[in-house]
Design a protein around this motif. Structure first.
Motif, PDB file in Angstrom:
ATOM      1  N   VAL A   1       0.843  -1.199   0.000  1.00  9.88           N
ATOM      2  CA  VAL A   1       0.000   0.000   0.000  1.00  9.88           C
ATOM      3  C   VAL A   1       0.874   1.244   0.000  1.00  9.88           C
ATOM      4  CG1 VAL A   1      -1.919  -1.104   1.231  1.00  9.88           C
ATOM      5  CG2 VAL A   1      -0.066  -0.008   2.538  1.00  9.88           C
ATOM      6  N   GLY A   2       0.233   2.397  -0.125  1.00  5.72           N
ATOM      7  CA  GLY A   2       0.949   3.673  -0.013  1.00  5.72           C
ATOM      8  C   GLY A   2       1.583   4.117  -1.327  1.00  5.72           C
ATOM      9  N   GLU A   3       2.398   5.163  -1.206  1.00  7.00           N
ATOM     10  CA  GLU A   3       3.010   5.821  -2.376  1.00  7.00           C
ATOM     11  C   GLU A   3       4.013   4.888  -3.072  1.00  7.00           C
ATOM     12  OE1 GLU A   3       4.509  10.506  -2.734  1.00  7.00           O
ATOM     13  OE2 GLU A   3       4.562   9.411  -0.825  1.00  7.00           O
ATOM     14  N   HIS A   4       4.706   4.056  -2.285  1.00  3.22           N
ATOM     15  CA  HIS A   4       5.717   3.147  -2.841  1.00  3.22           C
ATOM     16  C   HIS A   4       5.287   1.715  -2.545  1.00  3.22           C
ATOM     17  CE1 HIS A   4       7.910   6.877  -3.204  1.00  3.22           C
ATOM     18  NE2 HIS A   4       7.759   7.072  -1.898  1.00  3.22           N
ATOM     19  N   ALA A   5       4.143   1.323  -3.090  1.00  2.37           N
ATOM     20  CA  ALA A   5       3.491   0.055  -2.695  1.00  2.37           C
ATOM     21  C   ALA A   5       4.339  -1.172  -3.025  1.00  2.37           C
ATOM     22  CB  ALA A   5       2.134  -0.053  -3.366  1.00  2.37           C
ATOM     23  N   THR A   6       5.078  -1.142  -4.144  1.00  5.08           N
ATOM     24  CA  THR A   6       5.947  -2.265  -4.563  1.00  5.08           C
ATOM     25  C   THR A   6       5.221  -3.601  -4.456  1.00  5.08           C
ATOM     26  OG1 THR A   6       7.561  -0.926  -3.358  1.00  5.08           O
ATOM     27  CG2 THR A   6       8.406  -2.898  -4.413  1.00  5.08           C
TER      28      THR A   6
ATOM     29  N   GLN B   1      -6.388   4.982   5.025  1.00  7.60           N
ATOM     30  CA  GLN B   1      -6.093   6.409   5.268  1.00  7.60           C
ATOM     31  C   GLN B   1      -7.263   7.290   4.842  1.00  7.60           C
ATOM     32  OE1 GLN B   1      -1.998   6.097   3.406  1.00  7.60           O
ATOM     33  NE2 GLN B   1      -1.468   7.043   5.359  1.00  7.60           N
ATOM     34  N   PHE B   2      -8.358   7.098   5.528  1.00  6.26           N
ATOM     35  CA  PHE B   2      -9.574   7.878   5.329  1.00  6.26           C
ATOM     36  C   PHE B   2     -10.238   8.045   6.695  1.00  6.26           C
ATOM     37  CE2 PHE B   2      -9.445   7.771   0.783  1.00  6.26           C
ATOM     38  CZ  PHE B   2      -8.856   6.550   0.457  1.00  6.26           C
TER      39      PHE B   2
ATOM     40  N   GLU C   1      -8.118  -7.712  -0.178  1.00  8.60           N
ATOM     41  CA  GLU C   1      -9.054  -8.570  -0.917  1.00  8.60           C
ATOM     42  C   GLU C   1     -10.139  -7.783  -1.663  1.00  8.60           C
ATOM     43  OE1 GLU C   1      -8.811 -12.135   2.451  1.00  8.60           O
ATOM     44  OE2 GLU C   1     -10.665 -11.823   1.316  1.00  8.60           O
ATOM     45  N   ARG C   2     -10.617  -6.658  -1.080  1.00 10.72           N
ATOM     46  CA  ARG C   2     -11.759  -5.939  -1.668  1.00 10.72           C
ATOM     47  C   ARG C   2     -11.542  -4.427  -1.651  1.00 10.72           C
ATOM     48  NH1 ARG C   2     -16.688  -8.452  -2.144  1.00 10.72           N
ATOM     49  NH2 ARG C   2     -17.018  -6.671  -3.518  1.00 10.72           N
ATOM     50  N   PRO C   3     -10.506  -3.963  -2.353  1.00 11.12           N
ATOM     51  CA  PRO C   3     -10.307  -2.500  -2.389  1.00 11.12           C
ATOM     52  C   PRO C   3     -11.534  -1.759  -2.932  1.00 11.12           C
ATOM     53  CG  PRO C   3      -8.883  -3.633  -3.998  1.00 11.12           C
ATOM     54  CD  PRO C   3      -9.470  -4.691  -3.121  1.00 11.12           C
ATOM     55  N   ASP C   4     -12.344  -2.463  -3.729  1.00  6.32           N
ATOM     56  CA  ASP C   4     -13.568  -1.838  -4.261  1.00  6.32           C
ATOM     57  C   ASP C   4     -14.515  -1.459  -3.132  1.00  6.32           C
ATOM     58  OD1 ASP C   4     -15.799  -4.534  -4.683  1.00  6.32           O
ATOM     59  OD2 ASP C   4     -13.743  -4.734  -3.945  1.00  6.32           O
ATOM     60  N   LEU C   5     -14.612  -2.316  -2.100  1.00  7.52           N
ATOM     61  CA  LEU C   5     -15.491  -2.009  -0.969  1.00  7.52           C
ATOM     62  C   LEU C   5     -14.951  -0.827  -0.157  1.00  7.52           C
ATOM     63  CD1 LEU C   5     -16.383  -5.605   0.327  1.00  7.52           C
ATOM     64  CD2 LEU C   5     -17.817  -4.038  -1.022  1.00  7.52           C
TER      65      LEU C   5
ATOM     66  N   VAL D   1      -7.593   7.772  -2.828  1.00  8.71           N
ATOM     67  CA  VAL D   1      -8.518   7.059  -3.716  1.00  8.71           C
ATOM     68  C   VAL D   1      -7.766   6.518  -4.947  1.00  8.71           C
ATOM     69  CG1 VAL D   1     -10.490   7.381  -5.269  1.00  8.71           C
ATOM     70  CG2 VAL D   1     -10.580   8.259  -2.921  1.00  8.71           C
ATOM     71  N   ARG D   2      -6.819   7.304  -5.455  1.00 10.55           N
ATOM     72  CA  ARG D   2      -6.040   6.845  -6.610  1.00 10.55           C
ATOM     73  C   ARG D   2      -5.282   5.559  -6.260  1.00 10.55           C
ATOM     74  NH1 ARG D   2      -4.561  11.963  -7.368  1.00 10.55           N
ATOM     75  NH2 ARG D   2      -2.502  11.691  -6.458  1.00 10.55           N
ATOM     76  N   GLU D   3      -4.706   5.547  -5.066  1.00 10.02           N
ATOM     77  CA  GLU D   3      -3.927   4.364  -4.662  1.00 10.02           C
ATOM     78  C   GLU D   3      -4.842   3.147  -4.474  1.00 10.02           C
ATOM     79  OE1 GLU D   3      -0.648   7.221  -2.493  1.00 10.02           O
ATOM     80  OE2 GLU D   3      -1.752   5.771  -1.254  1.00 10.02           O
ATOM     81  N   ILE D   4      -6.031   3.378  -3.906  1.00  7.78           N
ATOM     82  CA  ILE D   4      -6.976   2.266  -3.750  1.00  7.78           C
ATOM     83  C   ILE D   4      -7.404   1.763  -5.134  1.00  7.78           C
ATOM     84  CG2 ILE D   4      -9.371   1.755  -3.069  1.00  7.78           C
ATOM     85  CD1 ILE D   4      -7.664   1.618  -0.671  1.00  7.78           C
ATOM     86  N   ASP D   5      -7.683   2.706  -6.049  1.00  2.00           N
ATOM     87  CA  ASP D   5      -8.111   2.313  -7.408  1.00  2.00           C
ATOM     88  C   ASP D   5      -7.032   1.525  -8.135  1.00  2.00           C
ATOM     89  OD1 ASP D   5     -10.124   5.302  -8.131  1.00  2.00           O
ATOM     90  OD2 ASP D   5     -10.547   3.436  -7.040  1.00  2.00           O
ATOM     91  N   ALA D   6      -5.776   1.822  -7.793  1.00  2.00           N
ATOM     92  CA  ALA D   6      -4.661   1.141  -8.485  1.00  2.00           C
ATOM     93  C   ALA D   6      -4.419  -0.255  -7.923  1.00  2.00           C
ATOM     94  CB  ALA D   6      -3.388   1.978  -8.332  1.00  2.00           C
ATOM     95  N   MET D   7      -5.058  -0.556  -6.764  1.00  4.26           N
ATOM     96  CA  MET D   7      -4.796  -1.862  -6.145  1.00  4.26           C
ATOM     97  C   MET D   7      -5.530  -2.988  -6.871  1.00  4.26           C
ATOM     98  SD  MET D   7      -4.829  -1.117  -2.053  1.00  4.26           S
ATOM     99  CE  MET D   7      -4.116  -2.716  -1.626  1.00  4.26           C
TER     100      MET D   7
END
Ligand code: SF4
Length: 399
Positions: A223-228, A292-293, A332-336, A358-364
């Motif tokens: 997760v985060g800016e440097h999720a790797t 982070q919300f 498992e469910r970043p969409d939720l 939100v961008r990071e969640i969408d990229a997961m």
């Protein structure tokens, strides 16, 4: 395992410090979980364990870190910490996880510990700022255990943590803790680059020789800016770590912590069970450190109990996560997660660029987590079975 471990604790740590751990964490910790259960029975929600990121700044730059460590420094000062800790103590809490950034960069950390000698603090640290003086002061205060993160041997540590000589500087901090007879632990975020090096008996025996009293194997969260994401473990590797931990608990004079499985080996999420929630360096109340919300803060004039118990966002997050999986809703469910944020109009608390959260969640990409149905590994050692059966399980979240 119990007798050699007890012998280590009695001979290697300061007895006054060991007593404070036994009372403030052991006895009062159990009481806080009992009070939590009573609240749940009344339909009230206030976690017995709060994890507080007291500062964002850090001297390292780790892969997979979700904290804005290179942004303008932000910390929760001693007076705001007093208000927070005092409000939680009113509900019977005595244990607090202290995170960052790097907590020892906080100018008032030792003062905060000193103001709450009736509590117990686990400090998640890279250990590099624990000088002999700092360790001596922790010994005098008696109410904190450093949990020092080690992410690999020499090269891997530097690669994982974005600096040089990382392991040597961290080990110097560890040695200061051991010399000052502190209760000290080592945590690792197990991932592809350290799985083989650090998930084996030889490494644990090495840590025991170095004076380490407990270990915590986290599962790497991309997760985060440097999720790797390429560092994330496969389901088989997560299962291997689980089996290994259960086995070593019966074999080695070392305590092994986990936060993802109950006594029967069924997965759980500490956020979804409500046993812990997180506060970031800005005072935002988040469901857990990597979510982070937020819709609530500790600076609300209402009592912290009313803020947390009354938070529709946090309640909905718990219930939605528990309904979806026994594992990690973020993995498992970043969409939720996305839906929950939209449903409650929650603020992005990454403090990165606008809309970064939100961008990071969408990229997961959805992936597996600790929940691997049909592959449950029950606790083998009676002490862990007993402790989890009574004080660390689903708490009715999973029906
Ligand atoms: S949501 Fe995921 S990272 Fe957060 S507490 Fe649950 S399992 Fe852990």
């Amino acid at each position: 395992m119990i007798v050699p471990f007890a012998r280590r604790m009695l001979t290697e740590t300061d007895p006054r410090l060991l007593w404070t751990f036994t009372w403030n964490f052991g006895v009062k910790g159990v009481r806080s979980v009992q009070k939590f259960k009573k609240r749940l029975a009344k339909g009230e929600h206030f976690p017995p364990f709060l994890y507080i990121s007291v500062i964002n700044s850090c001297n390292l730059r780790c892969q997979g870190c979700w904290v804005k460590v290179d942004g303008p420094q932000q910390y929760i000062d001693a007076d705001r910490m007093d208000r927070l800790i005092t409000a939680a103590k009113k509900r019977g809490n005595s244990f607090f996880g202290i995170l960052g950034g790097e907590p020892f960069m906080h100018p008032q950390l030792l003062e905060i510990l000193g103001r709450h000698r009736d509590c117990y603090f686990q400090i998640f640290t890279n250990g590099q700022l624990i000088t002999d003086d700092v360790a001596r002061e922790l010994r005098r205060l008696r109410n904190a255990t450093p949990l020092i993160s080690i992410e690999g041997t020499l090269e891997v540590s530097d690669a994982r943590r974005g600096r040089t000589d990382v392991l040597m500087k961290t080990l110097a901090g560890l040695e200061n803790c051991v010399r000052n007879k502190l209760i000290v632990g080592v945590a690792t975020s197990v991932c592809q680059s350290n799985f083989h090096e650090l998930v084996n008996e030889a490494w644990l025996r090495h840590l025991i020789r170095k004076g380490v009293h407990y270990v915590w194997y986290h599962t790497y969260r991309p997760v985060g800016e440097h999720a790797t994401p390429e560092l994330a473990l496969t389901p088989d590797q997560v299962l291997h770590v689980r089996r290994f931990v259960v086995q070593m608990r019966s074999r080695l004079p070392l305590a092994m912590v986990d936060a993802y499985w109950d006594d029967k080996g069924q997965a759980l999420c500490p956020m979804a069970t409500g046993i812990s929630h997180h506060i970031n360096p800005w005072g935002d109340i988040e469901p857990c450190p990597i979510i982070q919300f937020a819709t609530d803060t500790i600076d609300d004039e209402r009592d912290l109990f009313d803020v947390l118990n009354g938070s529709a966002f946090i309640r909905d997050f718990r219930e939605t996560a528990a309904a979806a999986t026994r594992g990690c809703i973020v993995l498992e469910r970043p969409d939720l997660v996305r839906d929950l944020v939209a449903r409650h109009g929650a603020r992005d608390t990454t403090h990165r660029s606008l809309g970064a959260g939100v961008r990071e969640i969408d990229a997961m990409r959805p992936r597996t987590s600790q929940h691997n149905p049909g592959c449950e590994v029950p606790e083998e050692h009676w002490a862990y079975r007993f402790a989890k059966k009574h004080w660390f399980f689903g708490f009715g979240a999973y029906t």
